[in-house]
Structure formats: structure tokens, C-alpha cells
Scaffold this motif. Structure first.
Motif, PDB file in Angstrom:
ATOM      1  N   GLY A 151       0.790  -1.252   0.012  1.00 48.24           N
ATOM      2  CA  GLY A 151      -0.055  -0.103   0.042  1.00 48.24           C
ATOM      3  C   GLY A 151       0.879   1.273  -0.196  1.00 48.24           C
ATOM      4  N   VAL A 152       1.766   1.209   1.022  1.00 46.37           N
ATOM      5  CA  VAL A 152       2.594   2.694   1.157  1.00 46.37           C
ATOM      6  C   VAL A 152       3.866   2.613   0.365  1.00 46.37           C
ATOM      7  CG1 VAL A 152       3.526   4.478   2.535  1.00 46.37           C
ATOM      8  CG2 VAL A 152       1.329   3.093   3.346  1.00 46.37           C
ATOM      9  N   GLY A 153       3.628   2.790  -0.977  1.00 43.94           N
ATOM     10  CA  GLY A 153       4.794   2.385  -1.711  1.00 43.94           C
ATOM     11  C   GLY A 153       5.389   3.835  -1.850  1.00 43.94           C
ATOM     12  N   PHE A 154       6.678   3.535  -2.643  1.00 46.25           N
ATOM     13  CA  PHE A 154       7.605   4.651  -3.087  1.00 46.25           C
ATOM     14  C   PHE A 154       8.407   5.114  -1.302  1.00 46.25           C
ATOM     15  CE2 PHE A 154       5.747   4.236  -7.014  1.00 46.25           C
ATOM     16  CZ  PHE A 154       6.490   4.685  -8.023  1.00 46.25           C
ATOM     17  N   ASN A 155       7.356   5.691  -0.813  1.00 46.56           N
ATOM     18  CA  ASN A 155       8.063   6.072   0.601  1.00 46.56           C
ATOM     19  C   ASN A 155       7.620   4.662   1.706  1.00 46.56           C
ATOM     20  OD1 ASN A 155       5.075   6.282   0.431  1.00 46.56           O
ATOM     21  ND2 ASN A 155       5.124   7.421   2.408  1.00 46.56           N
ATOM     22  N   GLN A 156       8.307   3.521   1.240  1.00 47.43           N
ATOM     23  CA  GLN A 156       8.077   2.202   1.892  1.00 47.43           C
ATOM     24  C   GLN A 156       8.913   2.127   2.996  1.00 47.43           C
ATOM     25  OE1 GLN A 156       9.247   2.804  -1.110  1.00 47.43           O
ATOM     26  NE2 GLN A 156      10.385   1.297  -1.619  1.00 47.43           N
ATOM     27  N   ALA A 157      10.036   2.739   3.168  1.00 45.50           N
ATOM     28  CA  ALA A 157      10.843   2.545   4.439  1.00 45.50           C
ATOM     29  C   ALA A 157      10.242   3.097   5.533  1.00 45.50           C
ATOM     30  CB  ALA A 157      12.076   2.916   4.006  1.00 45.50           C
ATOM     31  N   ASP A 158      10.184   2.410   6.612  1.00 46.83           N
ATOM     32  CA  ASP A 158       9.438   2.895   8.018  1.00 46.83           C
ATOM     33  C   ASP A 158      10.738   3.573   8.745  1.00 46.83           C
ATOM     34  OD1 ASP A 158       7.962   3.220  10.416  1.00 46.83           O
ATOM     35  OD2 ASP A 158       8.955   1.395  11.120  1.00 46.83           O
ATOM     36  N   SER A 159      10.485   4.887   9.308  1.00 50.03           N
ATOM     37  CA  SER A 159      11.159   5.775   9.997  1.00 50.03           C
ATOM     38  C   SER A 159      12.649   5.890   9.718  1.00 50.03           C
ATOM     39  CB  SER A 159      11.243   5.049  11.430  1.00 50.03           C
ATOM     40  OG  SER A 159      10.317   5.040  11.996  1.00 50.03           O
ATOM     41  N   GLN A 160      12.781   6.097   8.273  1.00 44.46           N
ATOM     42  CA  GLN A 160      14.068   6.039   7.608  1.00 44.46           C
ATOM     43  C   GLN A 160      14.020   7.434   6.741  1.00 44.46           C
ATOM     44  OE1 GLN A 160      15.958   2.464   5.764  1.00 44.46           O
ATOM     45  NE2 GLN A 160      14.241   1.425   6.904  1.00 44.46           N
ATOM     46  N   PHE A 161      15.046   8.252   6.686  1.00 46.12           N
ATOM     47  CA  PHE A 161      15.006   9.389   5.858  1.00 46.12           C
ATOM     48  C   PHE A 161      15.316   8.701   4.527  1.00 46.12           C
ATOM     49  CE2 PHE A 161      17.835  12.009   3.132  1.00 46.12           C
ATOM     50  CZ  PHE A 161      17.238  13.265   3.302  1.00 46.12           C
ATOM     51  N   MET A 162      14.386   9.224   3.257  1.00 47.54           N
ATOM     52  CA  MET A 162      14.562   8.589   1.916  1.00 47.54           C
ATOM     53  C   MET A 162      14.831   9.822   1.072  1.00 47.54           C
ATOM     54  SD  MET A 162      11.533   6.013   1.980  1.00 47.54           S
ATOM     55  CE  MET A 162      12.116   4.978   0.480  1.00 47.54           C
ATOM     56  N   LEU A 163      15.964   9.625   0.287  1.00 48.63           N
ATOM     57  CA  LEU A 163      16.175  10.652  -0.881  1.00 48.63           C
ATOM     58  C   LEU A 163      15.360   9.902  -2.237  1.00 48.63           C
ATOM     59  CD1 LEU A 163      19.552  11.883  -2.023  1.00 48.63           C
ATOM     60  CD2 LEU A 163      17.446  11.612  -3.531  1.00 48.63           C
ATOM     61  N   ASN A 164      14.080  10.481  -2.176  1.00 48.66           N
ATOM     62  CA  ASN A 164      13.182   9.692  -3.123  1.00 48.66           C
ATOM     63  C   ASN A 164      13.641   9.902  -4.627  1.00 48.66           C
ATOM     64  OD1 ASN A 164      11.347  10.122  -0.780  1.00 48.66           O
ATOM     65  ND2 ASN A 164      10.753   8.262  -1.529  1.00 48.66           N
ATOM     66  N   GLN A 165      13.735  11.245  -4.878  1.00 50.10           N
ATOM     67  CA  GLN A 165      14.097  11.408  -6.346  1.00 50.10           C
ATOM     68  C   GLN A 165      15.098  12.946  -6.455  1.00 50.10           C
ATOM     69  OE1 GLN A 165      10.388  12.270  -8.477  1.00 50.10           O
ATOM     70  NE2 GLN A 165       9.459  10.585  -8.008  1.00 50.10           N
ATOM     71  N   LEU A 166      15.974  12.677  -7.091  1.00 48.21           N
ATOM     72  CA  LEU A 166      16.864  13.820  -7.575  1.00 48.21           C
ATOM     73  C   LEU A 166      16.730  13.627  -9.290  1.00 48.21           C
ATOM     74  CD1 LEU A 166      18.862  16.031  -7.462  1.00 48.21           C
ATOM     75  CD2 LEU A 166      20.781  14.452  -7.472  1.00 48.21           C
ATOM     76  N   TYR A 167      15.866  14.297  -9.401  1.00 45.77           N
ATOM     77  CA  TYR A 167      15.201  14.277 -10.955  1.00 45.77           C
ATOM     78  C   TYR A 167      15.847  15.402 -11.974  1.00 45.77           C
ATOM     79  CZ  TYR A 167      11.547  12.021 -13.956  1.00 45.77           C
ATOM     80  OH  TYR A 167      10.875  11.446 -14.989  1.00 45.77           O
ATOM     81  N   PHE A 168      16.299  14.995 -13.069  1.00 45.59           N
ATOM     82  CA  PHE A 168      16.483  15.956 -14.294  1.00 45.59           C
ATOM     83  C   PHE A 168      15.798  15.587 -15.359  1.00 45.59           C
ATOM     84  CE2 PHE A 168      20.221  15.411 -11.333  1.00 45.59           C
ATOM     85  CZ  PHE A 168      20.555  16.651 -11.034  1.00 45.59           C
ATOM     86  N   VAL A 169      15.434  16.844 -16.219  1.00 47.79           N
ATOM     87  CA  VAL A 169      14.701  16.651 -17.338  1.00 47.79           C
ATOM     88  C   VAL A 169      15.459  17.836 -18.319  1.00 47.79           C
ATOM     89  CG1 VAL A 169      12.704  17.002 -18.529  1.00 47.79           C
ATOM     90  CG2 VAL A 169      12.528  16.277 -16.118  1.00 47.79           C
TER      91      VAL A 169
END
Length: 484
Positions: A151-169
Motif C-alpha cells: 500500500g504505502v509504496g515509494f515511501n515504503q521504508a519505515d522511520s528512515q530518511f529517504m532521498l526519493n528523487q533527484l530528478y533531471f529533465v
């Protein structure tokens, strides 16, 4: 080159100073006092002293003005025509794409010429942009496996800092001039923990290829930093009818409402439908056009779901049709992907997914979104040959604009994994309610806190702190998006 330009600038200033000395030599004329003779000596003639003082003051003012002109950043107004086929981004005093955002074009401006009169990207119609997204999510269950899934995907790690996207276009709009043929393209590069969720999953012999193998995306852990290239395509535009654009390459799906790029969503977390029903990317050819001011049409051929190479020599159709009211307060989009994919028994079966998205502006500040997905997959259930696997759901969104910088939102979802092919629990209904705020600290920084409640009937899919399972979970999370 910069040193040469600096030397030229200093030479011009030196020339100005020498010219000033020459002017002082004929100071009576420069001073404008007709009562003073050219041959007068300042020491013995107060009138001549005044002349030199006046000349010096005027010279100082003139030097200050000329120095400011020499040192100020130069602005170059491109030659503009209203009937030509060259897009120079600026036409007749109107800035193209200028939305008043101080962050717009920040990366593109890194490619400005040192004299400020050109840009190697903009001069050729290209634009570079991007963002950084990072966040954290806390799970009330404190799961032993440190995961918020399912269910809770992409931010799936519990109680952990996440660098989800460093995104370039990097992109060029093929339809920059709608009256002329044009070409363009786009390349997206994603660095972060979302790379594994975005990279291709399929390939020849069901083995991931292309970015599916980069940075171990095929075996990545929940919070592993990876590298992916979810889009890489060339575009051609033809001024036929209302204009036709054709993309060839690797691109995002047109299915559903939520998207992979963080800047395209309201919530930090994602819906079940987006994660478990829908493809993320396709590879192939996709054409789009507006049939009228109200109706848009997209259609093309792809290699299937989330793959770069055709894994089974089967092709899929991808397309959508959309309608928007004259007031733009109402819109409805139907999208579908259908074609042969490798099934659970080593053969090839048709995999079809369609989505229906309706959006309605209810008032000046309130808007509503309805989404329905339905996925069909004959022979997709390894436990039941000949049975069509299905998954389907309904999402509803309500958004309220509190002010220009703050928006509140709610998502309510029901999703059913009918055969258990997606999450392994046949006949389970999954539900979630998410509420959140989007607040812009300024035009560059956005914060998106949210609370979410998930529950299920038919199974206990979520872990607890002691390794047990339960039928619900509560999460609190937030992310920050920095646009550049």
C-alpha cells in the motif's frame, strides 16, 4: 575567452580616461564658459580654475555612466518575426513560458554565455529543469521488517530518511511553433530510492534490461539509492489539422491519475491502483493530437508493460481519449493498454488495463477527482489455469485551495486483488484514507505532510513490531520538494 573580454573592457576604460585627459586639455570649451581664454593658467586665473573643476565634474559623471554601461550584464533581444518558423523563445516582447517563477530555468541558466547574451540550450530550443525530493514516514505498527508495504509504496521504508528523487529533465518542445514542422525530445534521469520502482521490470526471457539492471534496480532494497531513465524519446511535430505530435522511444504511461514524478502528485504516498494495477513506462511509438478545442486523442504501439525491449515479439496498443468542457471546469479521460504479455504458464496472454479519470471543479476553491481502474489478465493466476486474473479499484480525491500557497487534500480508495496475483492474498479488499497539506514556502520549496490509514478485509498483510501481522496500519509522513 573571459580573460580576453576582461582585457578588452579594461582597454575601453583606459581609452575613456585618455579621452578625458584630452577633453581637459580643451577644458574651457568643455566647461562652456565663453569668458575664459584657452591659454589661461589655473594658478593665476580663478575663472580658469572653475573651468577645470566643472570639466572634471562632467568627466566624472560621464565616466560613471560609461563604466556602468560597460560592466552591466548585456541583454540581447532576438530578432522576431510573427510569420517565421524559428522559435527564439521570445517574440515581440512576450516571454514564452514565463510563469513568474523565480526557480524556472535555473538549471538552463547555467548554460548562459559569459557575456549574458546567449544560452547554448535556449538558443537551440532546449530546456533543463529538475527537482530534489526527500522525506520520511513513520509507521504506528513499527513493523519488524521496517516496511510500510503493501500500500504505502515509494515511501515504503519505515522511520528512515529517504532521498526519493533527484530528478533531471532535458527537453525540447517539438510543437514550439504550431504553424511549422518541428522536432524535439526528452530525457529524464532519476537518482534516488524511487529508481527501483521506476526502472523497467520486463525484458527478453523475463529478465530486466536497460535501466532495470542499473545500480541493481532488479534486486534493490527498500531504501537503496539507484539510477533510472524512465523517459528517453524523440518527438516530431506536424502542423496537420490541429497539430500532430509523435513520440518514439521510452516514455511514461497515459494510464491513471497519479504519476511517478513527485511534482505531478498531491500526496507523498501513492494509491494501490497506481502501484499494482498500472504500468509505469512503455517503449514504442505514441501519437497525440487535438481533434477539437474539447477533444484530445492519443494512440500508439508499444512493447508492453515496463519493458525496453520486446520480450515476446508481441505488441500492445496504448491510447486515450479526453474531453474537456469549454470552461475547463470538467474533464473526462479514458485510457487503455492491451496486448500480449508472458503469462503464468510460460505462454502469452492478453493483458488489458483501462482507467477512467473524471475531474470536476466544484467551486472557486474546491475540486474533485474520480478514478476507476480495471485490469484483466487471462492465465495470469499460476494457481488456476484458464482463469482470468483481475484487479480493480476506485480512487476519489477532494482538494481545497486554502490560499495561494496552501492546499488541502483527501484521497479515499478501495482496491481489490481478486485473484491474489498482485499481493498474494486472493479476494482481499484493501482500503485507505489519506489526508494532507501542500504548502509552498516559496516558489522553489514545497512541503507535503500527510496522515494515512490502511486496512484490509480478507487478510492480515501488515507486520507488527514482534513479527506478527494485523489487518491495518497508520502512517504519518512528509516530504520536501525543492525545484531548480
Amino acid at each position: 575567452m573571459r580573460k580576453l573580454k576582461e582585457l578588452k573592457r579594461k582597454a575601453r576604460l583606459t581609452g575613456l580616461l585618455l579621452s578625458g585627459l584630452g577633453l581637459m586639455a580643451v577644458s574651457p570649451a568643455f566647461g562652456g564658459d565663453a569668458g575664459c581664454a584657452p591659454s589661461c593658467a589655473p594658478a593665476s586665473n580663478p575663472c580658469c580654475t572653475k573651468v577645470f573643476e566643472d570639466a572634471g565634474d562632467k568627466l566624472a559623471v560621464e565616466l560613471e555612466r560609461l563604466t556602468a554601461e560597460c560592466c552591466a550584464p548585456k541583454t540581447c533581444a532576438p530578432t522576431c518575426t510573427t510569420d517565421g518558423c524559428t522559435d527564439l523563445n521570445t517574440c515581440c516582447g512576450e516571454e514564452a513560458g514565463d510563469d513568474g517563477d523565480c526557480c524556472s530555468g535555473r538549471l538552463t541558466r547555467l548554460f548562459d554565455d559569459c557575456d549574458g547574451c546567449g544560452n547554448i540550450l535556449e538558443d537551440n530550443g532546449w530546456k533543463l529543469s529538475g527537482w530534489l525530493e526527500f522525506g520520511i514516514t513513520f509507521n504506528g505498527n513499527r513493523p519488524a521488517n521496517n516496511l510500510n508495504t503493501p500500500g504505502v509504496g515509494f515511501n515504503q521504508a519505515d522511520s528512515q530518511f529517504m532521498l526519493n528523487q533527484l530528478y533531471f529533465v532535458l527537453e525540447k518542445d517539438a510543437a514550439a511553433n504550431e504553424d511549422c514542422f518541428g522536432w524535439g525530445g526528452r530525457v529524464d534521469l532519476l537518482v534516488g530510492s524511487d529508481a527501483a520502482d521506476t526502472a523497467v521490470f520486463g525484458g527478453p526471457n523475463n529478465t530486466p534490461n536497460f535501466d532495470g539492471r542499473w545500480s541493481d534496480n532488479d534486486i534493490a532494497t527498500a531504501n537503496q539509492i539507484g539510477l533510472a531513465m524512465p523517459q528517453m524519446y524523440a518527438s516530431v511535430y506536424a502542423p496537420i489539422g490541429n497539430g500532430v505530435t509523435v513520440n518514439v522511444g521510452h516514455f511514461y504511461t497515459v494510464i491513471g491519475y497519479e504519476v511517478v514524478p513527485a511534482t505531478g502528485n498531491f500526496f507523498y504516498s501513492h494509491a494501490y491502483t497506481m502501484q499494482y494495477d498500472e504500468p509505469f513506462t512503455h517503449t514504442g511509438v505514441l501519437a497525440s493530437t487535438d481533434l477539437s478545442d474539447n477533444i484530445s486523442l492519443t494512440g500508439g504501439i508499444t512493447t508492453g508493460w515496463d519493458d525496453f525491449e520486446n520480450q515476446n515479439n508481441e505488441w500492445s496498443f496504448l491510447g486515450s481519449v479526453g474531453w474537456t468542457s469549454d470552461s475547463e471546469d470538467t474533464s473526462v479521460t479514458f485510457a487503455i493498454s492491451s496486448g500480449g504479455e508472458n503469462d503464468a504458464f510460460g505462454g502469452t496472454s492478453n493483458l488489458t488495463i483501462f482507467s477512467l479519470v473524471a475531474q470536476q471543479k466544484l467551486s472557486e476553491n474546491l475540486s474533485y477527482v474520480f478514478q476507476h481502474d480495471h485490469m484483466f489478465y487471462p492465465n495470469g493466476d499460476a494457481n488456476a489455469a484458464g482463469v482470468t486474473a483481475e484487479a480493480y479499484g476506485i480512487n476519489q480525491y477532494l482538494f481545497y485551495d486554502i490560499c495561494d500557497s496552501t492546499r488541502a487534500g483527501m484521497r479515499v480508495e478501495w482496491w481489490r486483488d481478486h485473484n491474489g496475483t498482485q499481493l498474494g492474498a486472493p479476494g482481499t479488499n484493501y482500503y485507505e484514507i489519506t489526508a494532507g497539506i501542500n504548502h509552498k514556502l516559496n516558489s522553489c520549496i514545497q512541503v507535503r505532510p500527510e496522515v494515512r490509514w490502511d486496512w484490509a478485509d480478507g487478510s492480515d498483510p501488515w507486520q507488527t513490531s514482534n513479527g506478527g501481522t494485523k489487518d491495518s496500519q497508520f502512517t504519518v509522513g512528509t516530504d520536501v520538494i525543492l525545484v531548480f
